[in-house]
Write a protein that holds these residues in place. Structure first.
Motif, mmCIF file in Angstrom:
data_model
loop_
_atom_site.group_PDB
_atom_site.id
_atom_site.type_symbol
_atom_site.label_atom_id
_atom_site.label_comp_id
_atom_site.label_asym_id
_atom_site.label_seq_id
_atom_site.Cartn_x
_atom_site.Cartn_y
_atom_site.Cartn_z
ATOM 1 N N LYS A 56 -33.149 -5.492 16.559
ATOM 2 C CA LYS A 56 -33.026 -6.927 16.320
ATOM 3 C C LYS A 56 -34.230 -7.412 15.511
ATOM 4 O O LYS A 56 -35.364 -6.977 15.746
ATOM 5 N N THR A 57 -33.982 -8.310 14.575
ATOM 6 C CA THR A 57 -35.044 -8.855 13.730
ATOM 7 C C THR A 57 -34.996 -10.381 13.776
ATOM 8 O O THR A 57 -33.961 -10.978 13.472
ATOM 9 N N ILE A 58 -36.111 -10.987 14.150
ATOM 10 C CA ILE A 58 -36.203 -12.444 14.235
ATOM 11 C C ILE A 58 -37.254 -12.924 13.236
ATOM 12 O O ILE A 58 -38.409 -12.497 13.285
ATOM 13 N N SER A 101 -32.560 -6.659 3.960
ATOM 14 C CA SER A 101 -31.710 -7.200 5.015
ATOM 15 C C SER A 101 -31.019 -8.434 4.447
ATOM 16 O O SER A 101 -31.455 -8.993 3.441
ATOM 17 N N ALA A 154 -29.410 -12.293 5.334
ATOM 18 C CA ALA A 154 -29.325 -13.405 6.282
ATOM 19 C C ALA A 154 -28.118 -14.261 5.910
ATOM 20 O O ALA A 154 -28.047 -14.774 4.786
ATOM 21 N N HIS A 203 -20.412 -12.003 9.711
ATOM 22 C CA HIS A 203 -21.225 -10.795 9.657
ATOM 23 C C HIS A 203 -20.347 -9.557 9.462
ATOM 24 O O HIS A 203 -20.712 -8.647 8.708
ATOM 25 N N THR A 230 -29.299 -4.482 8.324
ATOM 26 C CA THR A 230 -29.590 -5.558 9.266
ATOM 27 C C THR A 230 -29.059 -6.871 8.696
ATOM 28 O O THR A 230 -29.411 -7.249 7.577
ATOM 29 N N GLN A 257 -28.889 -10.841 9.658
ATOM 30 C CA GLN A 257 -29.390 -11.891 10.542
ATOM 31 C C GLN A 257 -28.553 -13.155 10.367
ATOM 32 O O GLN A 257 -28.010 -13.408 9.289
ATOM 33 N N LEU A 301 -26.795 -14.022 19.427
ATOM 34 C CA LEU A 301 -27.384 -12.698 19.235
ATOM 35 C C LEU A 301 -26.644 -11.585 19.971
ATOM 36 O O LEU A 301 -26.831 -10.409 19.667
ATOM 37 N N ASP A 352 -27.543 -8.964 14.028
ATOM 38 C CA ASP A 352 -28.721 -8.133 14.258
ATOM 39 C C ASP A 352 -30.014 -8.922 14.378
ATOM 40 O O ASP A 352 -31.102 -8.333 14.397
ATOM 41 N N GLY A 353 -29.916 -10.227 14.443
ATOM 42 C CA GLY A 353 -31.123 -11.038 14.538
ATOM 43 C C GLY A 353 -30.855 -12.429 14.020
ATOM 44 O O GLY A 353 -29.710 -12.843 13.871
ATOM 45 N N ALA A 354 -31.933 -13.155 13.721
ATOM 46 C CA ALA A 354 -31.777 -14.533 13.277
ATOM 47 C C ALA A 354 -32.912 -14.942 12.357
ATOM 48 O O ALA A 354 -34.044 -14.473 12.494
#
Length: 269
Positions: free
Chosen positions: A8-10, A167, A169, A192, A212, A214, A228, A234-236
């Motif tokens: 996960k990537t924030i 990645s 978003a 997504h 990834t 997000q 999530l 995979d993140g936000a």
């Protein structure tokens, strides 16, 4: 860790907010509140004037420094712009490109964004590429066409070897800071899944599986876990909620919980 589990990537995008004191307080609050064992990638993207300050505060932590934008040249007569070499000199690892505000407020074209993507990668920065549709585009059922075009244009002529440094978003522009329109977790998951399918068609299933993606549609602590926990999210990319350390840490906590649940159940896809 299984190869089918994406970390996960924030990302915190502070946009044009904070003063020197506020940036320091916010960064310190996040650093102190983040447990070192948390299996989530964390990236802070302060305004340009505070990159050096925040970068110093992040030194020797697990948190990475990112920039909100850059110009595709290493130097030159470009008044008011910032180059990738400058960002690297300040310790940046990431740069956000193609953000909806750059596209729709400042008029950046898909071609210009692609130029920045390729230049950033060549310089050594990892890229967070933003894509997403407006409310009018969604209402006219153009979501897939718009995202497909932005993805194709933004990643044109990107080498296969560089894909792991990118990645994506997903920003539903109609849901950002809009009290009347909110994207549901299911809508986020659908977008997504569509993005990953299209990425697979362009670059192959293996690259798509490692990508990834997000979600960037005004995530707040109250809905973070619901968003999530969706398959393929995979993140936000966090805007307003990243301006309060306690809110951002709450979202990070939700991400950690979702990662653990996905990992233990083997349901990550």
């Amino acid at each position: 860790m299984g190869t089918n589990v994406r970390r996960k990537t924030i990302v915190a995008n502070w946009k044009m907010h904070t003063s020197t004191a506020e940036a320091a307080q916010l960064a310190n609050g996040i650093v102190k509140g983040l447990s070192p064992e948390e299996r989530v990638s964390v990236i802070l993207c302060p305004p340009f004037p505070y990159l050096a300050l925040v970068g110093e505060l992040l030194r020797n932590t697990q948190i990475q420094l990112g920039a909100q934008n850059m110009y595709p040249a290493n130097d030159g007569a470009f008044t008011g712009e910032v180059s990738p070499t400058m960002l690297l000199d300040l310790g940046c690892k990431y740069v956000i490109l193609g953000h909806s505000e750059r596209r729709h407020v400042l008029g950046e074209s898909d071609e210009f964004i692609n130029n920045k993507v390729r230049f950033a990668l060549a310089a050594g920065l990892d890229v967070i590429l933003c894509v997403g549709e407006t409310l009018d585009q969604r209402n006219s059922k153009q979501t897939e066409v718009v995202i497909d075009h932005q993805l194709n244009s933004g990643l044109a002529n990107v080498a296969e070897a560089e894909l792991l440094r990118i990645s994506v978003a997903y920003e539903p522009v109609w849901a950002i800071g809009n009290a009347e329109h909110h994207a549901t977790p299911q809508q986020a998951a659908e977008a997504h899944a569509m993005l990953r399918t299209r990425f697979a068609q362009i670059f192959g299933k293996s690259a798509a599986g490692a990508l990834t993606i997000q979600y960037g549609g005004s995530v707040v602590p109250a809905d973070a876990a619901a968003v999530l926990s969706q398959p393929g999210v995979d993140g936000a990319l966090i805007g307003g909620a990243s301006l309060k350390a306690e809110d951002f840490l709450s979202i990070l906590g939700a991400a950690v919980g979702c990662f653990r649940n996905d990992f233990e159940s083997g349901s990550y896809s």
